[in-house]
Design an enzyme around this catalytic site. Structure first.
Site, PDB file in Angstrom:
ATOM      1  CG  HIS A 134      -1.957   1.072   1.184  1.00 14.38           C
ATOM      2  ND1 HIS A 134      -1.699   2.372   1.565  1.00 14.38           N
ATOM      3  CD2 HIS A 134      -3.251   1.049   0.786  1.00 14.38           C
ATOM      4  CE1 HIS A 134      -2.796   3.097   1.410  1.00 14.38           C
ATOM      5  NE2 HIS A 134      -3.751   2.320   0.937  1.00 14.38           N
ATOM      6  CD  GLU A 136      -1.280   5.294   5.843  1.00 14.19           C
ATOM      7  OE1 GLU A 136      -1.083   5.243   7.081  1.00 14.19           O
ATOM      8  OE2 GLU A 136      -2.420   5.309   5.328  1.00 14.19           O
ATOM      9  CB  THR A 175      -4.028   6.350   8.787  1.00 15.60           C
ATOM     10  OG1 THR A 175      -4.135   6.376   7.360  1.00 15.60           O
ATOM     11  CG2 THR A 175      -2.759   7.033   9.238  1.00 15.60           C
ATOM     12  CB  SER A 234      -6.409   0.550   2.564  1.00 17.71           C
ATOM     13  OG  SER A 234      -6.365  -0.132   3.800  1.00 17.71           O
ATOM     14  CG  ASN A 235     -10.872   4.487   3.386  1.00 22.17           C
ATOM     15  OD1 ASN A 235     -12.074   4.722   3.412  1.00 22.17           O
ATOM     16  ND2 ASN A 235     -10.072   5.003   2.461  1.00 22.17           N
TER      17      ASN A 235
END
Length: 334
Positions: A134, A136, A175, A234-235
């Site tokens: 990912h 991030e 996050t 992702s979220n």
């Protein structure tokens, strides 16, 4: 109301959709286009949403994955780093090429970078709870020297990775993770290592927490739960998992109303609906309208939190004024 349409209750989650970090990142690209004119280069998708990316492309943004892709004749053009954050090597590379860059990294991602660097500065080996590959995670791992970070993806990883000898451990997390999955991994780490150091503040951001809590409230008893979001968000993918765990009979991720599998979802009574942090509200409206074509729809709000957060853009862009149409796009409603 139509007598020949089946009734459908849509439980609409709140908060949903754009968070303050996404809003800021999109605004940075729009402001840069206004101030400097097109093209403006953007390293990686500014946020993981096709509608947003295509809208910015129409305005003159060019999306790249590597600074090498900027042609020589455009080396004076601005380049924006995405909301997900970048390794330290990226701005260093930009400086070496004399590029003008604007960093749209979410302030909450930058906070995780600082937490990881603090662990390392205090002599700790850093454990990053997150998903391999990912952006991030790549950005956070790239804040520290090679070998200074171990990626922990699962409870199994937490229980069995070989810790470096004679060094204290500190952890941070991506996050956008599932609260429950992350809590299980942290619990496993704390059981295994008595003296492991937590970050100074929670790594999972407020928007991730709020959206997951709203889904938990709306999902029980839903015949179907739809999450608006991209497959690489992702979220958004975590919201699908949360909906399934919370009691939705089925949960799906869709990017547009055109992706709704109508032939598979007949006879709905209750539909749960949310949107990932990079999904604009205009697509939520599009999906409600699509269901209203086939059902007698009533919308029930499932609001579990308010979000007053606002992250200002960098000083270099604060002298630019946006039109109402620009602001509608930035806010996800146009």
């Amino acid at each position: 109301m139509s007598a020949d349409k089946q009734k459908l209750t849509i439980r609409l989650c709140g908060p949903r959709g754009f968070c303050a970090g996404v809003d800021r990142a999109i605004q940075i690209v729009v402001l840069a286009l206004k101030k400097y004119g097109p093209p403006v280069y953007v390293r990686h998708e500014i946020v993981h949403n096709r509608y947003v990316v295509e809208g910015l492309q129409q305005r003159g943004a060019i999306f790249i994955e590597d600074l090498d892709e900027i042609p020589e004749e455009h080396r004076e053009r601005p380049v924006v780093f995405s909301a997900h954050g970048v390794p330290k090597s990226v701005p260093a590379d930009a400086q070496a090429r004399n590029l003008f860059y604007l960093d749209a990294t979410c302030p909450l991602v930058s906070k995780v970078h600082k937490q990881a660097m603090r662990h390392q500065r205090l002599g700790r080996h850093v454990l990053l709870i997150g998903h391999a590959g990912h952006p991030e995670v790549i950005g956070t791992m790239g804040q520290l020297p090679h070998g200074a970070v171990t990626l922990i993806e699962t409870v199994e990883d937490a229980l069995h990775f070989p810790p470096p000898a004679g060094v204290e451990l500190g952890y941070v997390s991506q996050t956008t993770l599932s609260l429950e999955d992350t809590a299980e991994i942290i619990s496993a780490l704390e059981r295994r290592f008595d003296n492991i150091h937590a970050p100074a503040a929670e790594s999972i951001c407020y928007a991730t927490t709020n959206r997951q809590n709203a889904v938990k409230a709306a999902a029980p008893g839903s015949d179907l739960f739809l999450v608006v979001g991209a497959p690489n968000s992702s979220n958004s993918r975590r919201l699908v998992e949360v909906a399934e765990r919370a009691g939705a009979r089925r949960a799906l991720l869709v990017q547009r109303a055109s992706e709704i599998p109508w032939e598979e979802i007949a006879d709905l009574s209750v539909l749960g609906l949310s949107a990932g942090a990079s999904a604009p509200e205009i697509i939520v409206d599009e999906i409600i309208a699509a269901f209203a074509d086939s059902y007698d729809v009533s919308v029930e709000l499932a609001i579990t939190a308010e979000e007053p957060e606002n992250f200002p853009v960098m000083r270099a862009l604060r002298d630019v004024e946006l039109t109402k149409a620009d602001m509608a796009f930035v806010n996800g409603v146009g």
